[in-house]
Design an enzyme around this catalytic site. Structure first.
Site, short mmCIF file in Angstrom:
data_model
loop_
_atom_site.label_atom_id
_atom_site.label_comp_id
_atom_site.label_asym_id
_atom_site.label_seq_id
_atom_site.Cartn_x
_atom_site.Cartn_y
_atom_site.Cartn_z
N ARG A 169 0.82 -1.21 0.00
CA ARG A 169 0.00 0.00 0.00
C ARG A 169 0.86 1.27 0.00
O ARG A 169 0.37 2.34 -0.33
CB ARG A 169 -0.84 0.07 1.28
CG ARG A 169 -1.93 -0.92 1.42
CD ARG A 169 -2.37 -1.00 2.89
NE ARG A 169 -2.90 0.23 3.44
CZ ARG A 169 -4.14 0.67 3.27
NH1 ARG A 169 -4.97 -0.05 2.56
NH2 ARG A 169 -4.56 1.77 3.82
N ARG A 173 8.33 7.26 -3.83
CA ARG A 173 8.33 8.25 -4.91
C ARG A 173 9.61 9.03 -4.96
O ARG A 173 10.13 9.43 -3.92
CB ARG A 173 7.21 9.28 -4.65
CG ARG A 173 5.87 8.79 -5.00
CD ARG A 173 4.94 9.99 -5.17
NE ARG A 173 3.61 9.47 -4.89
CZ ARG A 173 2.93 9.75 -3.80
NH1 ARG A 173 3.42 10.60 -2.92
NH2 ARG A 173 1.75 9.22 -3.61
N ARG A 248 -6.09 -8.58 14.24
CA ARG A 248 -5.40 -7.59 15.06
C ARG A 248 -6.45 -6.56 15.45
O ARG A 248 -7.36 -6.25 14.68
CB ARG A 248 -4.28 -6.90 14.26
CG ARG A 248 -3.08 -7.75 14.08
CD ARG A 248 -2.39 -8.11 15.37
NE ARG A 248 -1.64 -6.98 15.94
CZ ARG A 248 -1.10 -7.00 17.15
NH1 ARG A 248 -1.26 -8.05 17.94
NH2 ARG A 248 -0.41 -5.95 17.58
N ARG A 279 0.10 5.55 16.27
CA ARG A 279 -0.29 6.81 15.62
C ARG A 279 -0.94 7.73 16.62
O ARG A 279 -1.59 7.28 17.56
CB ARG A 279 -1.35 6.55 14.55
CG ARG A 279 -0.83 5.93 13.31
CD ARG A 279 -1.88 5.93 12.23
NE ARG A 279 -2.67 4.73 12.28
CZ ARG A 279 -3.07 4.05 11.20
NH1 ARG A 279 -2.76 4.46 9.99
NH2 ARG A 279 -3.80 2.96 11.32
N GLU A 299 -3.40 5.64 19.22
CA GLU A 299 -3.83 4.34 18.68
C GLU A 299 -2.83 3.27 19.11
O GLU A 299 -1.67 3.30 18.71
CB GLU A 299 -3.90 4.49 17.16
CG GLU A 299 -4.47 3.31 16.44
CD GLU A 299 -4.69 3.62 14.95
OE1 GLU A 299 -5.12 4.75 14.59
OE2 GLU A 299 -4.40 2.75 14.14
N TYR A 347 -9.20 -7.34 4.47
CA TYR A 347 -9.11 -5.90 4.73
C TYR A 347 -9.54 -5.15 3.48
O TYR A 347 -9.15 -5.51 2.38
CB TYR A 347 -7.66 -5.54 5.06
CG TYR A 347 -7.49 -4.12 5.54
CD1 TYR A 347 -7.98 -3.75 6.78
CD2 TYR A 347 -6.86 -3.16 4.76
CE1 TYR A 347 -7.85 -2.45 7.24
CE2 TYR A 347 -6.72 -1.86 5.21
CZ TYR A 347 -7.21 -1.51 6.45
OH TYR A 347 -7.08 -0.23 6.90
N ASP A 349 -10.37 -1.12 1.73
CA ASP A 349 -10.53 0.33 1.81
C ASP A 349 -12.00 0.66 1.58
O ASP A 349 -12.75 -0.15 1.03
CB ASP A 349 -9.66 1.00 0.73
CG ASP A 349 -8.18 0.95 1.09
OD1 ASP A 349 -7.87 0.83 2.29
OD2 ASP A 349 -7.35 1.04 0.18
N1 UDP Z 1 3.81 1.12 7.50
C1 UDP Z 1 5.08 1.35 8.00
N2 UDP Z 1 5.39 2.58 8.50
C2 UDP Z 1 4.49 3.59 8.53
C3 UDP Z 1 3.20 3.36 8.01
C4 UDP Z 1 2.89 2.12 7.52
O1 UDP Z 1 5.91 0.46 7.99
O2 UDP Z 1 4.85 4.69 9.01
C5 UDP Z 1 3.48 -0.23 6.98
C6 UDP Z 1 2.98 -1.14 8.09
O3 UDP Z 1 3.48 -2.44 7.81
C7 UDP Z 1 1.48 -1.10 7.92
C8 UDP Z 1 1.32 -0.95 6.42
O4 UDP Z 1 2.44 -0.18 6.01
O5 UDP Z 1 0.87 -2.26 8.44
C9 UDP Z 1 0.02 -0.28 5.98
O6 UDP Z 1 -0.09 0.92 6.70
P1 UDP Z 1 -1.29 1.92 6.57
O7 UDP Z 1 -1.01 3.02 7.53
O8 UDP Z 1 -1.49 2.28 5.15
O9 UDP Z 1 -2.51 1.04 7.03
P2 UDP Z 1 -3.85 1.39 7.76
O10 UDP Z 1 -3.69 0.79 9.11
O11 UDP Z 1 -3.97 2.88 7.82
O12 UDP Z 1 -4.88 0.75 6.93
#
Ligand code: UDP
Length: 365
Positions: A169, A173, A248, A279, A299, A347, A349
């Site tokens: 995901r 860039r 989870r 977060r 979180e 999962y 979106d």
């Molecule tokens: N991830 C990471 N560092 C970050 C944010 C995300 O390594 O700062 C990785 C982590 O493995 C996570 C995955 O990317 O499970 C997807 O994160 P995202 O925040 O997109 O998922 P969300 O929980 O918001 O759906």
């Protein structure tokens, strides 16, 4: 007698209900929680829409879905640009030229690519797990500072034991662009997510605080409709006959603070391994809020236990095999259909959830 009993008033159930009503079908929606909206539900605190079940940022590549949600609300111009806090060092996400330049002092894409090319040399051959995938994508420095701690907290497992698709995901860039998503359409509904759900469920009866998986309730309500669209947990539907699917979960701690601006951005990821939360969300920034106070949510990821909210399916080998057994039972049911994150153990979106519900409606209505 209703045409459909819809179990779950989240995005999947609400979209299906809307489509059913549009096609002249009668529906009754049951919801286990005391509010509709599933995990997109927001609570208003200090006149701020607080995302009660974690940050939800609407984004899609699908123009039809974007137009579809606009039936219910306009969307603002919010662009998700989270910042990572690694032991006090503030780094931009997703991984882009702003991140590379701050980390390594590089100025151009060529210089950044050269650093990554050097660091990824330690991975020879096809990456076998998330750790190897991450290093081969962005190198060891970024893996250590921005991926390892966060991912291991989030999933409660070592990166060497996790599948690499979890980080697919995340964009990488070589431009100075902090937009977390690659999708052309993005924003937060003006008036909040509840408004979208209210629009979808308009004119449809919803009964709250009714748990369909309780035997007596099920017996009572199953008789009320010709068909059932079920969006709850698939293992619960079958009485956990083969055992629990694992998830989870997340624990949220929210505080109202007497300051107009706590962290300057909606999302800060704490990417070290020691900080127990992953977060901090400052909700007002999703809507450019100018209220006097602010609401922040910490979180904390945790293992799911029965009775708590399930967020992320653990799509490892064991659970995938277990889901396949439940799936076979689901397919053998007549006039019961399974839809959404919990029923399909996948999962998704928000845009995918809406598109899938629309397609399901097209298929079976
Ligand atoms: N991830 C990471 N560092 C970050 C944010 C995300 O390594 O700062 C990785 C982590 O493995 C996570 C995955 O990317 O499970 C997807 O994160 P995202 O925040 O997109 O998922 P969300 O929980 O918001 O759906």
């Amino acid at each position: 007698m209703y045409d459909y009993l819809i179990v779950g008033a989240g995005l999947s159930g609400a979209t299906f209900a809307y489509e059913a009503k549009r096609r002249g079908k009668s529906c009754l929606v049951l919801e286990r929680r005391e509010h509709f909206g599933g995990n997109v539900y927001c609570e208003s605190i200090e006149n701020i829409h607080v995302h009660k079940y974690g940050a939800h940022i609407f984004h899609t590549h699908d123009k039809d879905v974007w137009e579809y949600v606009h039936r219910f609300a306009d969307f603002n111009h919010y662009v998700n640009s989270p910042v990572a806090n690694y032991k006090g060092e503030m780094l931009n996400l997703p991984f882009n030229m702003n991140t590379f330049s701050k980390l390594w002092g590089v100025r151009t894409p060529e210089e950044a690519m050269a650093v990554i090319a050097e660091q990824r040399k330690e991975i020879t051959g096809e990456p076998q797990n998330l750790e190897e995938q991450a290093i081969s994508l962005v190198g060891r420095d970024i893996y250590e500072k921005l991926i390892r701690g966060y991912t291991e907290k989030q999933w409660g497992r070592k990166c060497t034991e996790l599948p690499s698709f979890i980080i697919s995901r995340l964009p990488v860039r070589f431009t100075y662009d902090n937009n977390y998503f690659n999708d052309p359409y993005q924003g937060i509904p003006i008036g909040g997510y509840n408004k979208v759900i209210e629009g979808l469920l308009d004119g449809i009866p919803v009964e709250l605080s009714v748990d369909f998986t309780e035997a007596k309730t099920r017996e009572l309500y199953a008789k009320k409709a010709k068909r059932i669209l079920y969006t709850g947990m698939i293992d619960a539907y079958f009485g956990y006959e083969f055992g629990n699917l694992e998830y989870r979960s997340l624990r949220f701690e929210s505080k109202t603070l007497d300051t107009p601006n706590f962290q300057g951005v909606a999302v800060v990821n704490y990417t070290d391994a020691e900080t127990p939360f992953t977060r901090v969300i400052e909700h007002k920034h999703f809507e450019f809020g100018t209220q006097e106070k602010t609401v922040v949510t910490y979180e904390y990821p945790c293992e799911w236990t029965p009775g708590t909210e399930a967020y992320y399916p653990v799509n490892d080998e064991k659970n995938t095999a277990l889901y396949a057994k439940y799936r076979a039972l689901a397919e053998a049911e007549t006039d019961v259909f399974f839809l959404g994150r919990l029923a399909e153990y996948k999962y998704s979106d928000m845009d995918d959830a809406i598109a899938a519900a629309y397609l399901k409606a097209q298929e079976i209505l």
